[in-house]
Design an enzyme around this catalytic site. Structure first.
Site, short mmCIF file in Angstrom:
data_model
loop_
_atom_site.label_atom_id
_atom_site.label_comp_id
_atom_site.label_asym_id
_atom_site.label_seq_id
_atom_site.Cartn_x
_atom_site.Cartn_y
_atom_site.Cartn_z
N GLY A 252 23.51 27.51 -16.25
CA GLY A 252 23.17 26.20 -15.69
C GLY A 252 23.16 25.13 -16.77
N ARG A 253 23.00 23.89 -16.32
CA ARG A 253 22.85 22.74 -17.23
C ARG A 253 23.89 22.74 -18.36
NH1 ARG A 253 16.34 21.33 -17.49
NH2 ARG A 253 16.26 20.70 -15.33
N GLY A 254 25.14 22.81 -17.97
CA GLY A 254 26.18 22.85 -19.00
C GLY A 254 27.14 21.67 -18.92
#
Ligand SMILES: *[C@@H]1O[C@H](CO)[C@@H](O)[C@H](O)[C@H]1NC(C)=O
Length: 384
Positions: A252-254
């Site tokens: 996530g959060r990439g």
């Protein structure tokens, strides 16, 4: 072999002429000098490193070994909760600022003991270069925090093992306001919360380049051995270049960009190599404008989420040429291999955020060249 543009050759030749860092900052961080011409010095203790990073003297701080802060600040016992019930090995959350009550009221609570160091990052003041030597320089158990400081280079260091089992156990690099910051050729792994995060102050003239974000972890919020909290850009007016980074085994959060009404972020994401992302890469939320070009997604479950952010992510030559009227050049197409579909990325209005000269003149290689280039150049032990 991949084709090297003339600009890349010029950058390589310039390496030997700078003293405070290796190479020349590019993208939005161009012009950053960090500690400038200060004589590089190796700190001998944790306390000396702490002082050198935070005092008002311009410094080039050279790390030749791992500075292990894990037990430096003792330990504490407190409440934790379990927001994720997946298995195996979900992360727990430290109940910081009543987070469990406010956000996860139904999560099971228990008690645990953890090192305090991760929750008290090292303060980095203006005019500093923190440079690793070889592949053995870095920080363990404690990260870095920049608050409203300018002109900082963080290059060729590892930051690892910050309370990896616990969300709110600490970030590797937190920037709350600042400008002229170059974060280059570093290695991040086993972090409780964010590997890098901006907010709430605006972070401008900043480049994250050639970093390795290794998400391989025992504990994760997604219970798949892949770290979720990779990069979060959520400052009040961020302008950031995110290029040539290597992200793998993340979930996530990439990065996650935006999310706060009234704030804006312009993030230029190019020539990154995303591999084995068992979750999402880009997570564009309200306020964000993201131009994502020339990236290579290899085995990425969800290359982008849909969100309230504006994104332009060309994958066809027609989409690439649509950049010409505003950027004066074509964009570079992204490549998807064994990956899910893009759920965002066709809003040409995004390009209004990327008309400055630095975006127009950016030297961007074809995505097909990215895997070999990034694997050979990202992380520690290469530039110095
Ligand atoms: C950083 O260096 C610049 C240029 O020498 C100087 O003007 C500025 O005051 C320094 N900043 C701090 C916080 O010392």
């Amino acid at each position: 072999m991949f084709a090297i543009s003339p600009l890349f050759v010029c950058v390589a030749l310039a390496l030997v002429r700078t003293s405070s860092a290796v190479g020349t900052p590019f993208g939005l961080a161009a012009g950053t000098t960090g500690g400038g011409s200060a004589t590089p010095a190796v700190p001998s203790t944790l306390a000396q490193l702490t002082t050198w990073l935070s005092d008002s003297t311009p410094r080039v701080i050279l790390l030749e070994s791992i500075f292990d802060f894990t037990s430096n600040d003792g330990s504490t016992t407190g409440t934790i909760c379990k927001p994720w019930t997946c298995s195996p090995n979900p992360q727990f959350a430290i109940d910081a600022n009543s987070w469990c009550e406010n956000y996860e009221p139904d999560a099971a609570k228990s008690t645990a003991t953890w090192p305090v160091a991760g929750t008290k990052p090292l303060v980095v003041a203006s005019n500093k270069t923190l440079l690793g030597k070889g592949s053995t320089g870095g920080l363990k158990g404690k990260g870095l925090k920049i608050t409203g400081a300018n002109n900082i280079i963080i290059q060729n260091i590892q930051i690892t093992d910050i309370n990896a089992q616990y969300v709110w156990g600490g970030d590797a690099l937190q920037i709350d306001g600042g400008s002229n910051i170059w974060v280059d050729s570093n290695y991040f792994q086993h972090i409780g919360r964010q590997m890098v995060v901006t907010g709430y102050g605006a972070v401008t003239k900043t480049t994250f380049s050639n970093n390795v974000f290794n998400g391989d972890s025992t504990y994760s919020a997604t219970c798949n051995g892949c770290h979720y909290w990779v990069a979060l850009f959520t400052g009040a007016g961020d302008q950031i270049t995110f290029a040539l980074n290597y992200l793998y085994k993340t979930s996530g959060r990439g990065p996650h960009v935006g999310g706060t009404s009234g704030y804006f972020q312009d993030i230029h994401i190019y020539n990154n190599y995303f591999v084995s992302v068992a979750g999402n890469a880009l997570d564009p939320e309200i306020g964000s404008k993201v131009l994502l070009e020339g990236n290579y997604f290899n085995t990425v479950t969800t290359p982008t989420l849909t969100g309230a952010g504006q994104t332009y992510i060309p994958t066809t030559s027609t989409q690439a040429s649509a950049c010409s009227s505003l950027l004066g050049r074509s964009c570079v197409t992204n490549v998807l291999l064994s990956s899910g579909a893009l759920l965002a990325g066709t809003d040409t209005g995004t390009l209004n955020g990327f008309t400055a000269a630095t975006y127009k003149s950016a030297s961007i290689m074809a995505a097909a060249s990215v895997p070999s280039y990034v694997q050979a150049h990202a992380g520690v032990g290469i530039v110095n």
